[in-house]
Structures are given as structure tokens and as C-alpha cells.
Design a protein around this motif. Structure first.
Motif, PDB file in Angstrom:
ATOM      1  N   UNK A   1     -14.448 -20.545  14.885  1.00  0.00           N
ATOM      2  CA  UNK A   1     -14.795 -21.964  14.909  1.00  0.00           C
ATOM      3  C   UNK A   1     -15.214 -22.447  13.531  1.00  0.00           C
ATOM      4  N   UNK A   2     -16.024 -21.664  12.827  1.00  0.00           N
ATOM      5  CA  UNK A   2     -16.452 -22.033  11.479  1.00  0.00           C
ATOM      6  C   UNK A   2     -15.269 -22.069  10.523  1.00  0.00           C
ATOM      7  N   UNK A   3     -14.370 -21.106  10.609  1.00  0.00           N
ATOM      8  CA  UNK A   3     -13.193 -21.082   9.741  1.00  0.00           C
ATOM      9  C   UNK A   3     -12.279 -22.270  10.020  1.00  0.00           C
ATOM     10  N   UNK A   4     -12.118 -22.621  11.300  1.00  0.00           N
ATOM     11  CA  UNK A   4     -11.280 -23.767  11.642  1.00  0.00           C
ATOM     12  C   UNK A   4     -11.896 -25.084  11.182  1.00  0.00           C
ATOM     13  N   UNK A   5     -13.225 -25.179  11.218  1.00  0.00           N
ATOM     14  CA  UNK A   5     -13.882 -26.404  10.753  1.00  0.00           C
ATOM     15  C   UNK A   5     -13.709 -26.575   9.246  1.00  0.00           C
ATOM     16  N   UNK A   6     -13.673 -25.473   8.530  1.00  0.00           N
ATOM     17  CA  UNK A   6     -13.455 -25.538   7.086  1.00  0.00           C
ATOM     18  C   UNK A   6     -12.008 -25.911   6.785  1.00  0.00           C
ATOM     19  N   UNK A   7     -11.059 -25.417   7.576  1.00  0.00           N
ATOM     20  CA  UNK A   7      -9.641 -25.680   7.345  1.00  0.00           C
ATOM     21  C   UNK A   7      -9.193 -27.046   7.877  1.00  0.00           C
ATOM     22  N   UNK A   8      -9.947 -27.657   8.778  1.00  0.00           N
ATOM     23  CA  UNK A   8      -9.509 -28.896   9.428  1.00  0.00           C
ATOM     24  C   UNK A   8      -9.273 -30.061   8.463  1.00  0.00           C
ATOM     25  N   UNK A   9     -10.125 -30.326   7.473  1.00  0.00           N
ATOM     26  CA  UNK A   9      -9.820 -31.449   6.570  1.00  0.00           C
ATOM     27  C   UNK A   9      -8.486 -31.287   5.841  1.00  0.00           C
ATOM     28  N   UNK A  10      -8.174 -30.080   5.424  1.00  0.00           N
ATOM     29  CA  UNK A  10      -6.901 -29.845   4.750  1.00  0.00           C
ATOM     30  C   UNK A  10      -5.727 -30.075   5.700  1.00  0.00           C
ATOM     31  N   UNK A  11      -5.842 -29.617   6.921  1.00  0.00           N
ATOM     32  CA  UNK A  11      -4.784 -29.807   7.907  1.00  0.00           C
ATOM     33  C   UNK A  11      -4.600 -31.288   8.213  1.00  0.00           C
ATOM     34  N   UNK A  12      -5.705 -32.005   8.396  1.00  0.00           N
ATOM     35  CA  UNK A  12      -5.613 -33.438   8.686  1.00  0.00           C
ATOM     36  C   UNK A  12      -4.994 -34.195   7.530  1.00  0.00           C
ATOM     37  N   UNK A  13      -5.327 -33.824   6.304  1.00  0.00           N
ATOM     38  CA  UNK A  13      -4.775 -34.501   5.142  1.00  0.00           C
ATOM     39  C   UNK A  13      -3.288 -34.234   4.996  1.00  0.00           C
ATOM     40  N   UNK A  14      -2.889 -32.979   5.058  1.00  0.00           N
ATOM     41  CA  UNK A  14      -1.495 -32.628   4.822  1.00  0.00           C
ATOM     42  C   UNK A  14      -0.576 -32.980   5.991  1.00  0.00           C
ATOM     43  N   UNK A  15      -0.977 -32.669   7.212  1.00  0.00           N
ATOM     44  CA  UNK A  15      -0.083 -32.814   8.358  1.00  0.00           C
ATOM     45  C   UNK A  15      -0.156 -34.171   9.048  1.00  0.00           C
ATOM     46  N   UNK A  16      -1.256 -34.884   8.898  1.00  0.00           N
ATOM     47  CA  UNK A  16      -1.394 -36.158   9.607  1.00  0.00           C
ATOM     48  C   UNK A  16      -1.418 -37.326   8.634  1.00  0.00           C
ATOM     49  N   UNK A  17      -2.349 -37.317   7.690  1.00  0.00           N
ATOM     50  CA  UNK A  17      -2.539 -38.471   6.806  1.00  0.00           C
ATOM     51  C   UNK A  17      -1.332 -38.710   5.908  1.00  0.00           C
ATOM     52  N   UNK A  18      -0.779 -37.661   5.353  1.00  0.00           N
ATOM     53  CA  UNK A  18       0.342 -37.807   4.434  1.00  0.00           C
ATOM     54  C   UNK A  18       1.705 -37.739   5.124  1.00  0.00           C
ATOM     55  N   UNK A  19       1.729 -37.643   6.454  1.00  0.00           N
ATOM     56  CA  UNK A  19       2.991 -37.533   7.183  1.00  0.00           C
ATOM     57  C   UNK A  19       3.813 -38.814   7.058  1.00  0.00           C
ATOM     58  N   UNK A  20       3.206 -39.955   7.283  1.00  0.00           N
ATOM     59  CA  UNK A  20       3.884 -41.245   7.112  1.00  0.00           C
ATOM     60  C   UNK A  20       2.830 -42.337   6.931  1.00  0.00           C
TER      61      UNK A  20
END
Length: 74
Positions: A8-27
Motif C-alpha cells: 500500500x505504501x509503495x503504491x501510494x508513492x507510485x500513484x502520482x506518477x501513474x496518474x500523471x503519465x497514464x491519465x493526465x497526459x493521455x489526452x
């Protein structure tokens, strides 16, 4: 249980990067939706915080925060 908490701690650290790359910059539409959603949540949180602080001050001191609107300040 320890494995769950560490994952859970590792996923919370990785979540901002995932949201930025896969969602925010998608379109562009995804970016606009995330920006307006963040603004909406921020304003709602501030309004709730203002109400909580006012109610705590009201219960502790008998006075509260001033009214935001044009109503009477009783």
C-alpha cells in the motif's frame, strides 16, 4: 499484514506518477477533467473546513466565524 501495508505504501508513492503519465497526459480532455475535479474537491474541502472551524469556535467561545453571505451575523 506487513506485506499488505508495504504494498500500500509503495503504491501510494507510485500513484502520482501513474496518474500523471497514464491519465493526465493521455489526452487534453482528461487533463481538463482532472483540473476541474481538483478545483471542485478543493473548494468543497475549504467550505467544509470553514464550517468545522466555525462550529468548534461556536461551541468553545460562544462566537463563531463571520457570515460569508449577506445574511445577518447573529
Amino acid at each position: 499484514m506487513i506485506e499488505f501495508i508495504s504494498r500500500l505504501a509503495a503504491d501510494m508513492i507510485a500513484m502520482p506518477e501513474i496518474m500523471l503519465e497514464n491519465v493526465f497526459l493521455a489526452d487534453p480532455l482528461s487533463a481538463i477533467i482532472m483540473i476541474f475535479g481538483s478545483i471542485f474537491i478543493g473548494v468543497a474541502s475549504l467550505a467544509f473546513g470553514y464550517a468545522v472551524v466555525g462550529s468548534i469556535l461556536q461551541s468553545l467561545t460562544g462566537g463563531g466565524l463571520p457570515n460569508i453571505g449577506s445574511g445577518s451575523s447573529r
